[in-house]
Scaffold this motif. Sequence first.
Motif, mmCIF file in Angstrom:
data_model
loop_
_atom_site.group_PDB
_atom_site.id
_atom_site.type_symbol
_atom_site.label_atom_id
_atom_site.label_comp_id
_atom_site.label_asym_id
_atom_site.label_seq_id
_atom_site.Cartn_x
_atom_site.Cartn_y
_atom_site.Cartn_z
ATOM 1 N N ASP A 141 0.504 -0.941 0.051
ATOM 2 C CA ASP A 141 -0.105 -0.123 0.067
ATOM 3 C C ASP A 141 0.616 1.237 -0.118
ATOM 4 O OD1 ASP A 141 -1.889 1.811 0.524
ATOM 5 O OD2 ASP A 141 -2.556 1.325 2.075
ATOM 6 N N HIS A 195 -9.017 -0.998 -1.781
ATOM 7 C CA HIS A 195 -8.979 0.584 -2.917
ATOM 8 C C HIS A 195 -10.118 0.459 -3.319
ATOM 9 C CE1 HIS A 195 -7.286 3.022 -5.794
ATOM 10 N NE2 HIS A 195 -8.287 3.373 -6.392
ATOM 11 N N LYS A 200 -7.517 1.818 -0.417
ATOM 12 C CA LYS A 200 -5.417 1.634 -0.780
ATOM 13 C C LYS A 200 -5.062 2.536 -1.832
ATOM 14 C CE LYS A 200 -5.939 -0.786 4.014
ATOM 15 N NZ LYS A 200 -4.975 -0.816 4.455
ATOM 16 N N TYR A 202 -2.581 0.475 -3.942
ATOM 17 C CA TYR A 202 -1.815 -0.655 -4.626
ATOM 18 C C TYR A 202 -1.161 -0.423 -5.044
ATOM 19 C CZ TYR A 202 -4.403 -3.321 -0.586
ATOM 20 O OH TYR A 202 -5.226 -3.848 0.598
#
Length: 553
Positions: A141, A195, A200, A202
Amino acid sequence: MGWDYEYDVVVVGSGASGFSAAITAKKEGLNTLLIEKEKHFGGASALSGGGVWIPNNRYLVEAGAADSFEEAKLYLDSTVGDLVSDTIKEIYLKKGIEMLDYMHHLGPHMRFTYANNYSDYYPTAPGGKGKGRSIEPKVIDLNELKDWKEMLIPPSMDTKGFVMTGQDFVKVNMITRTWAGKRASLTLGWRLIKHKLLKKDYAALGRALIARMALTYKDLDGEIWLDAPFVDFVYENDKVTGLKVNKDGKQMTVKINKGLIFGSGGFSRDQAKREKYLPSPQDVNWTSSPKGQTGDIIEPFAKLNAKFGLMDRVWGAPTVINHLGMPFFLVADRGLPNMIIVDQDGNRYINEPTPYHEFIDKMYEHNEKTGGKAITSWIILDGRTKKRYIFTGLFPGQDFPEAYYENGIVLKGDTVEELESKLNIPQGNLVKTMNRFNEFARNGKDLDFHRGEMTHDRYYGDPSLPNPNLLEINEAPYYAMKVYPGDIGTKGGVVTDEFARVVKEDGTVFENVYACGNCSSSIMGYSYPGPGATLGPGMTFGYVASQHCKDKK
């Protein structure tokens, strides 16, 4: 002279090589500065697949994929040959393992997983491994970077939270064909949900690698200057004593007490240098490397009589280019079963899944042999391929963007004959080639180029087929795109010794100047033994260089 700054170690370039050197120097208590030419850190490493090829490392041992020093050395001898000394090969194999252990123990960030079954590129060579020796960084992340997050180079395309590791891709590519593909898609879906809902951010592959290295350096309170290109050496009394750097629009002088380490890139973004050093034809628009790779160190090093090697080589990457001039590196796409690559006369001339580095060498060889018929070539597939597999980043069943058709990036025909005409291939040639290939596909054996006979070929093939890389191309419509001899960077640069010190033309070395990135002549020689054989040596010799600096009085 008067200096603006003074450090023990200055590292030039913020890819994996540079970060490895900077992390090590900082951890060993040296006053360290990392400088980067561009406004973001990461370089070509961040845009790469992030694979690291270091035989017998801790992650391979944990996964039950360990081998031995003797096997790995045998493999390097059989692929790289005697172009690189035994001493350097042995240092690489031993210090690479040590470097990964060192990074692992620094904290929680440097974590990798084994790329299961991602074969060495020459598994049938002595010492080669069909199960592979490559590792890749774990998904991360990017929010962990906090105030450094915006400093990381942006991705070449926006993933919108749909992030895949190399291992994920191999499975998801078969989403219409295998249960493993369907299960892997659920993992990606869960990442996408996090997400969207949990904010998040990533990253996988090369950006994950650089993010993990940057976090490690940041935790050590490492100092980094962005938008600060190297200009020249400060050379006094037959010795490099420092460097000139552009910082905040002004030229600064920086004194070095122990070492100046170049982890920077090559010259792939400089058209004049490409034409000077690389085989013809050349076009800077074919490269997938970052814009900053213009070979800035070549002239300063040449003035100091540094020795150069492999300047006529690139890390080859068969490439298609879209209507916006964006290159797309054909890796998995060349392993699809119902696809072929032909020259301008409609003839196959290569085993399509050939390791990408070797593919470009053979492309140039065939181009010279045929008087210019291979640059460019054509990659051809049918409607069934589009329905079943990911191709050029587009998911199964997803058509090419309309702009691809409007700008002639994709040519399409309802019959092979129609496509042949649109490609200006001599009448009957493509039909003949296709019929021959389809006969091979029906029998499961490519008598011309042995496609699908090596574990390397089969990695990106369809495991539900008798030969994962062979299937008839017979379902309309038929599509074609131009294939260019692209690259992910140049392979040549200054020659280095076993401590990564730069060698001079007379065989002596610069005692305090080192190189470990694509600005140095690759320790892999003309070869490319496996996925990550660019980053593995860069990270290893960045570590070696800083350890050598530490041991100086």
